[in-house]
Design a protein around this motif. Structure first.
Motif, PDB file in Angstrom:
ATOM      1  N   GLY A   9       0.853  -1.187   0.000  1.00  0.00           N
ATOM      2  CA  GLY A   9       0.000   0.000   0.000  1.00  0.00           C
ATOM      3  C   GLY A   9       0.884   1.231   0.000  1.00  0.00           C
ATOM      4  N   CYS A  10       0.827   2.019  -1.075  1.00  0.00           N
ATOM      5  CA  CYS A  10       1.732   3.175  -1.218  1.00  0.00           C
ATOM      6  C   CYS A  10       0.992   4.509  -1.170  1.00  0.00           C
ATOM      7  CB  CYS A  10       2.531   3.063  -2.518  1.00  0.00           C
ATOM      8  SG  CYS A  10       3.620   1.628  -2.558  1.00  0.00           S
ATOM      9  N   GLY A  11      -0.066   4.569  -0.350  1.00  0.00           N
ATOM     10  CA  GLY A  11      -0.805   5.817  -0.174  1.00  0.00           C
ATOM     11  C   GLY A  11      -0.072   6.764   0.758  1.00  0.00           C
ATOM     12  N   SER A  12      -0.821   7.699   1.342  1.00  0.00           N
ATOM     13  CA  SER A  12      -0.199   8.779   2.116  1.00  0.00           C
ATOM     14  C   SER A  12       0.537   8.303   3.360  1.00  0.00           C
ATOM     15  CB  SER A  12      -1.261   9.805   2.518  1.00  0.00           C
ATOM     16  OG  SER A  12      -1.622  10.575   1.404  1.00  0.00           O
ATOM     17  N   ILE A  13      -0.028   7.342   4.093  1.00  0.00           N
ATOM     18  CA  ILE A  13       0.631   6.902   5.332  1.00  0.00           C
ATOM     19  C   ILE A  13       1.965   6.223   5.017  1.00  0.00           C
ATOM     20  CG2 ILE A  13      -0.417   4.593   5.585  1.00  0.00           C
ATOM     21  CD1 ILE A  13      -0.036   7.150   8.433  1.00  0.00           C
ATOM     22  N   ALA A  14       2.025   5.516   3.897  1.00  0.00           N
ATOM     23  CA  ALA A  14       3.289   4.899   3.471  1.00  0.00           C
ATOM     24  C   ALA A  14       4.260   5.969   2.989  1.00  0.00           C
ATOM     25  CB  ALA A  14       3.029   3.883   2.358  1.00  0.00           C
ATOM     26  N   LYS A  15       3.747   6.890   2.206  1.00  0.00           N
ATOM     27  CA  LYS A  15       4.583   7.938   1.611  1.00  0.00           C
ATOM     28  C   LYS A  15       5.194   8.861   2.663  1.00  0.00           C
ATOM     29  CE  LYS A  15       4.218  11.818  -1.644  1.00  0.00           C
ATOM     30  NZ  LYS A  15       3.270  12.593  -2.468  1.00  0.00           N
ATOM     31  N   ALA A  67      10.002  -8.614   6.766  1.00  0.00           N
ATOM     32  CA  ALA A  67       8.879  -7.939   7.419  1.00  0.00           C
ATOM     33  C   ALA A  67       8.153  -7.034   6.429  1.00  0.00           C
ATOM     34  CB  ALA A  67       9.376  -7.116   8.605  1.00  0.00           C
ATOM     35  N   VAL A  68       6.883  -6.787   6.700  1.00  0.00           N
ATOM     36  CA  VAL A  68       6.089  -5.887   5.853  1.00  0.00           C
ATOM     37  C   VAL A  68       5.333  -4.878   6.704  1.00  0.00           C
ATOM     38  CG1 VAL A  68       5.723  -7.619   4.038  1.00  0.00           C
ATOM     39  CG2 VAL A  68       3.984  -7.318   5.812  1.00  0.00           C
ATOM     40  N   SER A  69       5.075  -3.734   6.098  1.00  0.00           N
ATOM     41  CA  SER A  69       4.095  -2.785   6.622  1.00  0.00           C
ATOM     42  C   SER A  69       2.832  -2.936   5.797  1.00  0.00           C
ATOM     43  CB  SER A  69       4.600  -1.344   6.498  1.00  0.00           C
ATOM     44  OG  SER A  69       5.363  -0.966   7.609  1.00  0.00           O
ATOM     45  N   VAL A  70       1.696  -3.075   6.469  1.00  0.00           N
ATOM     46  CA  VAL A  70       0.407  -3.164   5.781  1.00  0.00           C
ATOM     47  C   VAL A  70      -0.269  -1.799   5.899  1.00  0.00           C
ATOM     48  CG1 VAL A  70      -1.857  -4.283   5.740  1.00  0.00           C
ATOM     49  CG2 VAL A  70       0.204  -5.631   6.215  1.00  0.00           C
ATOM     50  N   CYS A  71      -0.259  -1.053   4.792  1.00  0.00           N
ATOM     51  CA  CYS A  71      -0.778   0.323   4.756  1.00  0.00           C
ATOM     52  C   CYS A  71      -1.947   0.392   3.772  1.00  0.00           C
ATOM     53  CB  CYS A  71       0.320   1.282   4.329  1.00  0.00           C
ATOM     54  SG  CYS A  71       1.775   1.257   5.394  1.00  0.00           S
ATOM     55  N   LEU A  72      -2.978  -0.361   4.057  1.00  0.00           N
ATOM     56  CA  LEU A  72      -4.102  -0.547   3.141  1.00  0.00           C
ATOM     57  C   LEU A  72      -5.414  -0.075   3.763  1.00  0.00           C
ATOM     58  CD1 LEU A  72      -3.134  -4.164   2.037  1.00  0.00           C
ATOM     59  CD2 LEU A  72      -2.993  -2.116   0.595  1.00  0.00           C
ATOM     60  N   PRO A  73      -6.487   0.002   2.960  1.00  0.00           N
ATOM     61  CA  PRO A  73      -7.802   0.286   3.540  1.00  0.00           C
ATOM     62  C   PRO A  73      -8.134  -0.706   4.657  1.00  0.00           C
ATOM     63  CG  PRO A  73      -7.902   0.454   1.161  1.00  0.00           C
ATOM     64  CD  PRO A  73      -6.536  -0.070   1.491  1.00  0.00           C
ATOM     65  N   ASN A  74      -8.908  -0.257   5.632  1.00  0.00           N
ATOM     66  CA  ASN A  74      -9.143  -1.019   6.864  1.00  0.00           C
ATOM     67  C   ASN A  74      -9.630  -2.452   6.637  1.00  0.00           C
ATOM     68  OD1 ASN A  74      -8.440   1.349   8.148  1.00  0.00           O
ATOM     69  ND2 ASN A  74     -10.545   1.976   8.564  1.00  0.00           N
ATOM     70  N   TYR A  75     -10.476  -2.645   5.623  1.00  0.00           N
ATOM     71  CA  TYR A  75     -11.059  -3.967   5.419  1.00  0.00           C
ATOM     72  C   TYR A  75     -10.038  -4.994   4.941  1.00  0.00           C
ATOM     73  CZ  TYR A  75     -11.242  -3.726   0.245  1.00  0.00           C
ATOM     74  OH  TYR A  75     -10.926  -3.670  -1.089  1.00  0.00           O
ATOM     75  N   LEU A  76      -8.865  -4.516   4.493  1.00  0.00           N
ATOM     76  CA  LEU A  76      -7.802  -5.418   4.025  1.00  0.00           C
ATOM     77  C   LEU A  76      -6.736  -5.690   5.087  1.00  0.00           C
ATOM     78  CD1 LEU A  76      -7.293  -3.964   0.424  1.00  0.00           C
ATOM     79  CD2 LEU A  76      -8.351  -6.153   1.031  1.00  0.00           C
ATOM     80  N   SER A  81      -2.538  -9.080   6.398  1.00  0.00           N
ATOM     81  CA  SER A  81      -1.626  -9.365   7.517  1.00  0.00           C
ATOM     82  C   SER A  81      -1.517 -10.866   7.753  1.00  0.00           C
ATOM     83  CB  SER A  81      -2.108  -8.671   8.799  1.00  0.00           C
ATOM     84  OG  SER A  81      -2.020  -7.273   8.686  1.00  0.00           O
ATOM     85  N   ILE A  82      -2.642 -11.554   7.715  1.00  0.00           N
ATOM     86  CA  ILE A  82      -2.652 -13.007   7.943  1.00  0.00           C
ATOM     87  C   ILE A  82      -1.871 -13.726   6.842  1.00  0.00           C
ATOM     88  CG2 ILE A  82      -4.157 -15.048   7.986  1.00  0.00           C
ATOM     89  CD1 ILE A  82      -6.245 -13.171   9.444  1.00  0.00           C
ATOM     90  N   ASP A  83      -2.074 -13.321   5.594  1.00  0.00           N
ATOM     91  CA  ASP A  83      -1.318 -13.924   4.487  1.00  0.00           C
ATOM     92  C   ASP A  83       0.186 -13.724   4.667  1.00  0.00           C
ATOM     93  OD1 ASP A  83      -3.543 -14.921   3.218  1.00  0.00           O
ATOM     94  OD2 ASP A  83      -3.678 -13.317   1.713  1.00  0.00           O
ATOM     95  N   LYS A 174     -15.071  -0.278   2.517  1.00  0.00           N
ATOM     96  CA  LYS A 174     -13.620  -0.383   2.608  1.00  0.00           C
ATOM     97  C   LYS A 174     -13.077   0.134   3.947  1.00  0.00           C
ATOM     98  CE  LYS A 174     -12.926  -0.030  -2.367  1.00  0.00           C
ATOM     99  NZ  LYS A 174     -12.432   0.797  -3.480  1.00  0.00           N
ATOM    100  N   ALA A 175     -13.702   1.193   4.449  1.00  0.00           N
ATOM    101  CA  ALA A 175     -13.216   1.806   5.687  1.00  0.00           C
ATOM    102  C   ALA A 175     -13.841   1.172   6.917  1.00  0.00           C
ATOM    103  CB  ALA A 175     -13.513   3.300   5.670  1.00  0.00           C
ATOM    104  N   PHE A 176     -15.094   0.698   6.767  1.00  0.00           N
ATOM    105  CA  PHE A 176     -15.867   0.106   7.860  1.00  0.00           C
ATOM    106  C   PHE A 176     -16.290   1.157   8.880  1.00  0.00           C
ATOM    107  CE2 PHE A 176     -15.065  -1.442  12.301  1.00  0.00           C
ATOM    108  CZ  PHE A 176     -16.306  -1.994  12.522  1.00  0.00           C
TER     109      PHE A 176
END
Length: 342
Positions: A9-15, A67-76, A81-83, A174-176
């Motif tokens: 996820g390369c949106g604002s929080i990642a950027k 390791a990974v950072s998961v910076c995606l919409p909430n529903y993902l 993360s589990i994958d 997507k956001a819940f």
């Protein structure tokens, strides 16, 4: 030891947070980035000399990632993360960690099953004024804590998100959850951390009143009661249009602590005997121009992997903070005070 990192996820929080903070950490190599918008992934890959992907499953299969950072919409958050955990990779997941306690449980179980770290990105615990306030409370300097009020509000994600008004933040599927998931869960986590106490009851009013064309909340007000009998309020809003508010006030027997409430001093302690102590501890994170300083989240995550220690905000901690927000939704639905005790 150099850790190979991927950001999904390369949106604002990642950027603005994850990628630059990984880049500043000498123990990290940003090996890969992923975004379903190919152009966004390619841009980040070029900037950080990483490989670009549009499918995170392909990334996990093809790259040797630690390791990974998961910076995606909430529903993902939960499924990705589990994958990643099942692929044998440590995970730093953005908040809120999941959209239900069941999802959170599955994330925690996956981390335990695979012997990997799961950390949730609640950066408020690392703010200098918050850590100092926790010290003062723990030392007994303010005596018994009677009450608190904590708030987090700004003009909304359209001013910060990569997609502006078209952002997933405004789409319930997507956001819940809206301002409560974006901002309120941060304060739920903070107040638990400061008081070292768990909440047993919540009452809430949650509204969509400021934003048009959305079905997620943009204003929420919660009343909370803790196990020790401390009561207080938590507000989350995307309708604070003039200035961001990220303040917390703790009312104690011997003193009142004002955190991020004064423009010059990040912590002001007002004692019952008339003494006032003002602390200059550096600015809190904000979405305003120039407000992106080191959150310490990334560094803490990397340290927990290297030293094989439990992250400060592991899956269990993330779940407890999420439960407060989910309880608030139940309170609104049932129109009564909701018990958080299981």
């Amino acid at each position: 030891m150099i850790l190979n990192i991927a950001v999904i996820g390369c949106g604002s929080i990642a950027k603005h947070r994850h990628l630059p903070e990984y880049a500043q950490n000498k123990h990290v190599n940003i090996a890969a980035v992923c975004d379903i918008v190919g152009e966004r992934a390619e841009k980040a890959a070029l900037q950080y000399d990483a490989k670009a992907y549009t499918d995170y499953k392909e990334l996990l299969k093809s790259e040797k990632i630690d390791a990974v950072s998961v910076c995606l919409p909430n529903y993902l958050h939960a499924p990705v993360s589990i994958d990643a955990l099942n692929a044998g990779v440590h995970v730093l997941c953005e908040k809120p960690m999941a959209t239900s306690e069941e999802e959170a449980d599955k994330m925690i179980a996956a981390a335990e099953r695979n012997g990997k770290k799961l950390m949730i990105g609640h950066n408020q615990r690392f703010v200098a004024s918050h850590q100092k306030a926790k010290e003062l409370i723990e030392s007994g300097a303010i005596g018994k804590v009677y009450s608190f009020r904590t708030a987090f509000g700004h003009g909304g994600p359209e001013g910060w998100s990569a997609d502006g008004k078209d952002s997933w933040f405004f789409q319930k599927d997507k956001a819940f959850i809206g301002a409560m998931g974006d901002l309120g869960v941060h304060k739920a986590d903070l107040i638990r951390y400061l008081l070292q106490d768990e909440f047993v009851e919540v009452g809430a009013f949650v509204e969509t009143s400021a934003k048009e064309g959305t079905d997620v909340d943009d204003n929420a007000a919660l009343i909370l009661k803790s196990k020790k009998g401390t009561i207080g309020t938590l507000a989350a809003s995307w309708a604070y249009t003039a200035k961001e508010d990220n303040s917390t006030i703790i009312y104690g027997e011997k003193a009142t602590l004002r955190l991020e409430d004064d423009p010059a001093y990040s912590l002001v302690a007002q004692y019952a005997n008339g003494e006032v102590v003002k602390y200059e501890l550096g600015a809190i994170q904000s979405n305003a121009e120039g407000g992106q300083t080191t959150t310490h989240v990334i560094d803490h995550f990397i340290e927990s992997i290297q030293n094989d220690t439990t992250p400060l905000i592991d899956g269990e901690e993330g779940k407890k903070s999420l439960a407060i927000i989910l309880g608030a939704l139940e309170s609104v639905e049932m129109k009564k005070i909701y018990s958080l005790e299981k």
